[in-house]
Design an enzyme around this catalytic site. Sequence first.
Site, short mmCIF file in Angstrom:
data_model
loop_
_atom_site.label_atom_id
_atom_site.label_comp_id
_atom_site.label_asym_id
_atom_site.label_seq_id
_atom_site.Cartn_x
_atom_site.Cartn_y
_atom_site.Cartn_z
CB CYS A 114 -1.18 -0.11 1.18
SG CYS A 114 -2.16 -1.37 1.27
CG HIS A 251 -3.06 3.67 2.04
ND1 HIS A 251 -3.47 3.42 0.98
CD2 HIS A 251 -3.05 2.67 3.00
CE1 HIS A 251 -3.87 2.22 0.75
NE2 HIS A 251 -3.55 1.49 2.06
CG ASN A 281 -6.33 -0.43 1.19
OD1 ASN A 281 -5.74 0.12 0.18
ND2 ASN A 281 -5.75 -0.84 2.44
N1 COA Z 1 -18.52 -7.84 10.13
C1 COA Z 1 -18.66 -8.18 11.54
N2 COA Z 1 -18.03 -8.58 12.18
C2 COA Z 1 -16.68 -8.37 11.91
C3 COA Z 1 -16.01 -8.23 10.65
C4 COA Z 1 -17.02 -7.85 9.76
N3 COA Z 1 -16.72 -7.60 8.53
N4 COA Z 1 -14.82 -8.48 10.70
C5 COA Z 1 -14.33 -8.73 12.21
N5 COA Z 1 -15.53 -9.00 12.77
C6 COA Z 1 -15.65 -9.41 14.05
C7 COA Z 1 -14.43 -10.12 14.63
O1 COA Z 1 -14.64 -11.60 14.49
C8 COA Z 1 -14.49 -9.66 15.97
O2 COA Z 1 -15.38 -10.61 16.75
P1 COA Z 1 -15.01 -11.13 18.15
O3 COA Z 1 -15.04 -10.00 19.13
O4 COA Z 1 -16.49 -11.96 18.36
O5 COA Z 1 -13.89 -11.96 17.93
C9 COA Z 1 -14.69 -8.36 15.91
O6 COA Z 1 -15.46 -8.12 14.93
C10 COA Z 1 -13.74 -7.36 16.26
O7 COA Z 1 -12.69 -7.63 15.59
P2 COA Z 1 -11.52 -6.95 15.16
O8 COA Z 1 -10.62 -7.50 14.35
O9 COA Z 1 -10.89 -6.41 16.64
O10 COA Z 1 -12.03 -5.40 14.60
P3 COA Z 1 -11.50 -4.17 14.44
O11 COA Z 1 -12.27 -3.06 15.03
O12 COA Z 1 -10.06 -4.11 14.38
O13 COA Z 1 -11.81 -3.98 13.04
C11 COA Z 1 -10.64 -4.12 10.76
C12 COA Z 1 -11.22 -4.91 12.15
C13 COA Z 1 -10.21 -4.93 9.70
C14 COA Z 1 -11.70 -3.15 9.98
C15 COA Z 1 -9.69 -3.24 11.25
O14 COA Z 1 -8.82 -4.04 12.24
C16 COA Z 1 -8.49 -2.56 10.51
O15 COA Z 1 -9.41 -1.76 9.56
N6 COA Z 1 -7.44 -2.58 10.53
C17 COA Z 1 -6.27 -1.90 9.66
C18 COA Z 1 -6.32 -2.82 8.31
C19 COA Z 1 -5.56 -2.15 7.44
O16 COA Z 1 -5.46 -1.03 7.23
N7 COA Z 1 -4.93 -2.85 6.43
C20 COA Z 1 -4.13 -2.43 5.42
C21 COA Z 1 -2.85 -1.81 5.80
S1 COA Z 1 -2.46 -1.08 4.25
#
Ligand code: COA
Length: 324
Positions: A114, A251, A281
Amino acid sequence: MIRHTKIIGTGGYLPETTYSNEHISTLVDTSDEWIFERTGIKSRHIAAAHESAASMAETAARQAIAAAEIDASQIDLIIVATGTPDNVYPSTACLLQHRLGIKTGVAFDIQAACSGAIFALSIADQYIKSGMANTVLIIGSELCSRIVDWTDRGTCILFGDGAGAMLLTASAEAGVLSTHIHSNGEFENLLYCSNPQAAAEAPENAANSGCITMRGNEVFKVAVNTLERIVDETLEANGLEKTAIDWLVPHQANIRIIAATAKKLKMPMEQVVVTLETQGNTSSASVLLAFNEAVRDGRIQRGQVVLMEAFGAGFTWGSALIKY
Ligand code: COA
């Protein structure tokens, strides 16, 4: 004459088909509300079967060439950042060079996930300032939809397809003020996409082979901290205060990461270019697409100071400070 690097044209391409959060809710257990609240994304563009990184790059490049009012033959360096190249080789940059009818100069791909657009911009700037190149085309072109695991709700909600382009040329006037790029390979296990052909002998990797695999929560924390540090590094290197920056072009990974960087800069969201809601993204294309959009709709004006930043797998991260 001191050679500076000036932006002379931009372009972008987004495939016609879009997937809304509602549509994704029919594929995995999620909801529009969850996705929008946690990421800021509502929909994303998905490339058609006949499209490729090179074909999308060509459309974006032609727009940038038209905006710059130059002839394609003037381009003496093409850098394509992509995680989804058409082939292992030749490079997508070589394919693009041919599509544009250019037979001279040099073309190569780079891989910085990215952060690709910022890495490409940094390389272009060094080539121009050193006199190694005069007119450089940089591209970020990504088919994230082809490397997403459409059964993994933690990743498939985030990504989209598209291509962004920027043309840069040598100038007596300041343009690119500084670029800062970094990497640390220590975090491979937090975010990776293995190459299915090269990884074929490691059966333990087979489940995720060829798909984006991410520990989102951990990536999130590293991204926020790292981007805060790069803001300080960029301002210090230029002896500038936060108030000197007119626009933040980040980004587009997650609105909460973007908001944290804006807060660090004490910048209202009105000065931040956000395309995330409709594009998701798009990896290395996102900064170039956002910059192109804000130039074309008149938000970013000549003479204004723009901070671009990105963070991606590797980890890689970087920033560019531009006087547009
Ligand atoms: N819909 C519903 N629930 C979801 C889900 C979805 N699409 N994705 C994850 N969950 C659930 C998980 O299973 C978890 O459930 P649990 O508490 O029962 O185990 C809960 O939501 C929390 O998961 P978590 O991964 O802690 O959520 P989060 O708030 O961190 O959000 C992302 C997840 C991926 C949106 C977030 O972590 C993110 O954006 N991270 C950065 C990613 C990024 O920038 N990547 C590219 C870098 S270039």
